[in-house]
Design a protein around this motif. Structure first.
Motif, PDB file in Angstrom:
ATOM      1  N   ALA A  31    -149.047 -42.058  17.653  1.00 14.97           N
ATOM      2  CA  ALA A  31    -148.302 -43.332  18.008  1.00 14.97           C
ATOM      3  C   ALA A  31    -148.938 -44.300  17.723  1.00 14.97           C
ATOM      4  N   GLY A  32    -150.425 -44.366  17.818  1.00 18.59           N
ATOM      5  CA  GLY A  32    -151.162 -45.526  17.635  1.00 18.59           C
ATOM      6  C   GLY A  32    -151.162 -45.997  16.178  1.00 18.59           C
ATOM      7  N   ASP A  33    -151.215 -45.015  15.405  1.00 16.44           N
ATOM      8  CA  ASP A  33    -151.012 -45.331  13.667  1.00 16.44           C
ATOM      9  C   ASP A  33    -149.647 -46.070  13.607  1.00 16.44           C
ATOM     10  N   GLY A  34    -148.980 -45.159  14.275  1.00 19.19           N
ATOM     11  CA  GLY A  34    -147.133 -45.787  14.058  1.00 19.19           C
ATOM     12  C   GLY A  34    -147.059 -47.296  14.344  1.00 19.19           C
ATOM     13  N   GLU A  35    -147.980 -47.689  15.510  1.00 18.59           N
ATOM     14  CA  GLU A  35    -147.806 -48.966  16.021  1.00 18.59           C
ATOM     15  C   GLU A  35    -148.428 -49.972  14.900  1.00 18.59           C
ATOM     16  N   THR A  36    -149.456 -49.406  14.530  1.00 21.04           N
ATOM     17  CA  THR A  36    -150.208 -50.260  13.488  1.00 21.04           C
ATOM     18  C   THR A  36    -148.978 -50.423  12.219  1.00 21.04           C
TER      19      THR A  36
ATOM     20  N   GLU B  80    -146.613 -40.782   8.255  1.00 17.55           N
ATOM     21  CA  GLU B  80    -146.481 -42.163   8.535  1.00 17.55           C
ATOM     22  C   GLU B  80    -145.176 -42.329   9.415  1.00 17.55           C
ATOM     23  N   VAL B  81    -144.030 -41.719   8.702  1.00 17.89           N
ATOM     24  CA  VAL B  81    -142.941 -41.835   9.293  1.00 17.89           C
ATOM     25  C   VAL B  81    -142.664 -41.027  10.538  1.00 17.89           C
ATOM     26  N   ALA B  82    -143.547 -39.794  10.785  1.00 16.81           N
ATOM     27  CA  ALA B  82    -143.505 -39.098  12.045  1.00 16.81           C
ATOM     28  C   ALA B  82    -144.368 -40.086  13.059  1.00 16.81           C
ATOM     29  N   SER B  83    -145.470 -40.766  12.743  1.00 19.06           N
ATOM     30  CA  SER B  83    -146.067 -41.631  13.209  1.00 19.06           C
ATOM     31  C   SER B  83    -145.257 -42.907  14.009  1.00 19.06           C
ATOM     32  N   ILE B  84    -144.512 -43.157  13.281  1.00 14.17           N
ATOM     33  CA  ILE B  84    -143.681 -44.307  13.494  1.00 14.17           C
ATOM     34  C   ILE B  84    -142.640 -43.851  14.549  1.00 14.17           C
ATOM     35  N   ILE B  85    -142.088 -42.730  14.350  1.00 15.80           N
ATOM     36  CA  ILE B  85    -140.915 -42.207  15.171  1.00 15.80           C
ATOM     37  C   ILE B  85    -141.779 -41.847  16.809  1.00 15.80           C
ATOM     38  N   ALA B  86    -143.019 -41.485  16.725  1.00 18.79           N
ATOM     39  CA  ALA B  86    -143.796 -40.795  17.800  1.00 18.79           C
ATOM     40  C   ALA B  86    -144.101 -42.070  18.724  1.00 18.79           C
ATOM     41  N   TYR B  87    -144.298 -43.207  17.691  1.00 24.74           N
ATOM     42  CA  TYR B  87    -144.668 -44.648  18.358  1.00 24.74           C
ATOM     43  C   TYR B  87    -143.160 -44.981  19.310  1.00 24.74           C
ATOM     44  N   PHE B  88    -141.951 -45.050  18.621  1.00 25.90           N
ATOM     45  CA  PHE B  88    -140.741 -45.530  19.110  1.00 25.90           C
ATOM     46  C   PHE B  88    -140.691 -44.682  20.485  1.00 25.90           C
TER      47      PHE B  88
END
Ligand code: HEC
Ligand code: HEC
Length: 293
Positions: free
Chosen positions: A48-53, A126-134
């Motif tokens: 999620a941290g990467d997703g935030e970035t 990257e897509v997975a981490s963005i969704i984790a961030y959401f």
């Protein structure tokens, strides 16, 4: 062969014109190749941290979370309004979903002024981490835009055509775009015509766009050589003016008229030379016939 020789100047002009067109074409193709040769930097991303970035570098030009509509919809609660599968597919390849006529994609496009979300060429991780961030329910308000200085549309126009160079060395916009008839013949066709860009993105949206260049090709070209705030303001002012005064059809008509005028001048020159050759040939003939008679 006075006739054949007399057409040479006209022919030479025509060849020069053709060469100029070829050069412009080659330059556009070169810029296109350059754009494709520089892939976006892909940070390794899993959490999620990467997703935030990633979100804060690639998505905030167009989206807020809980801060209202920007270029695209507010993404608050997007994980409850859409399934995980849909989000994964969408964030990976919104263009393909639209091409496949996914009903939600079609409806979203209509609701967002027909601005398609660009395919940002993200990896699966990257897509997975963005969704984790959401899923952490974050709030991301629109970035405080430093107010742009007042731009000068005349300078913007010169930057657009390349008459004035960008400070950081980016290629002129006309290499890939036309606007309000400028570049309709000589300009590039790699990017869309920018006459409607101002109305399409809105004044704040366009300022954001020029500041962060969120689409793929544009980003590949501009991230390493960004526009200065003054340049952004000048281009912004020029595109605003072009959206008001730009009547591409009329401008095309003017271009056609110019081309016709050019042809007439060419014919005139050819005619002039032809006449002169005739006179030059006839004079000695006449002189000779006088002597012999
Ligand atoms: C150039 C502007 C732009 C950028 C950059 C952008 N989007 Fe979008 N996004 C849109 C638009 C516009 C829509 C609405 C759909 C359409 O018009 O195609 C949209 C729709 C969405 C939706 C669907 C919203 C809903 O209500 O279902 C999601 C999710 C989304 N974007 C996520 C992202 C993510 C994640 C990023 C960054 C990796 C991103 N977007 C980058 C413009 C953008
Ligand atoms: C290397 C070619 C290239 C150059 C140079 C270029 N662009 Fe673009 N531009 C594109 C492409 C291709 C697109 C379509 C989206 C994408 O793939 O990035 C685009 C999209 C745009 C858009 C969005 C248009 C729309 O209808 O959605 C704007 C605005 C824009 N460019 C402005 C500019 C400006 C201003 C300049 C000069 C500072 C410029 N571009 C220089 C290739 C280029």
């Amino acid at each position: 062969m006075p006739f054949a020789r007399s057409w040479k100047p006209a022919l030479r002009l025509a060849v020069k014109g053709l060469a100029a067109v070829l050069v412009v074409g080659l330059v556009s193709a070169g810029i296109a190749a350059l754009a494709q040769a520089q892939p976006l930097a892909q940070p390794p991303a899993q959490s999620a941290g990467d997703g935030e970035t990633i979100f804060k570098t690639k998505c905030t030009p167009c989206h807020t979370i809980g801060g209202g509509h920007l270029v695209g919809p507010d993404l608050k609660d997007v994980t409850t309004r859409r399934t995980r599968d849909w989000l994964t597919q969408w964030i990976s390849a919104p263009d393909q979903m639209l091409a496949a006529k996914d009903p939600i994609a079609v409806q979203l496009l209509a609701e967002n002024n027909n601005i398609p979300m660009p395919n940002l060429a993200l990896t699966e991780a990257e897509v997975a981490s963005i969704i984790a961030y959401f899923e952490t329910n974050p709030t991301v308000l629109p970035a405080q835009q430093p107010a742009l200085p007042t731009g000068d549309p005349a300078i913007g126009r010169e930057l657009f055509t390349g008459a004035v160079r960008f400070q950081n060395g980016g290629p002129p916009c006309m290499g890939c775009h036309s606007v309000a008839g400028i570049g309709a013949l000589g300009g590039g066709a790699l990017g869309p015509d920018l006459t409607p860009a101002f109305n399409k993105y809105g004044d704040a949206g366009l300022a954001q766009f020029l500041n962060s260049v969120p689409t793929v090709t544009m980003n590949a070209v501009w991230s390493g050589q960004p526009l200065t705030p003054d340049e952004q303001a000048d281009i912004w002012a020029f595109l605003q003016q072009a959206s008001v005064s730009g009547r591409p059809i009329q401008a095309l008509g003017q271009l056609a008229a110019l081309a016709l005028a050019g042809t007439l001048v060419l014919l005139n020159i050819a005619h002039f030379y032809w006449r002169r050759r005739l006179v030059a040939v006839r004079r000695p003939l006449v002189a000779r016939s006088r002597i012999s008679s």
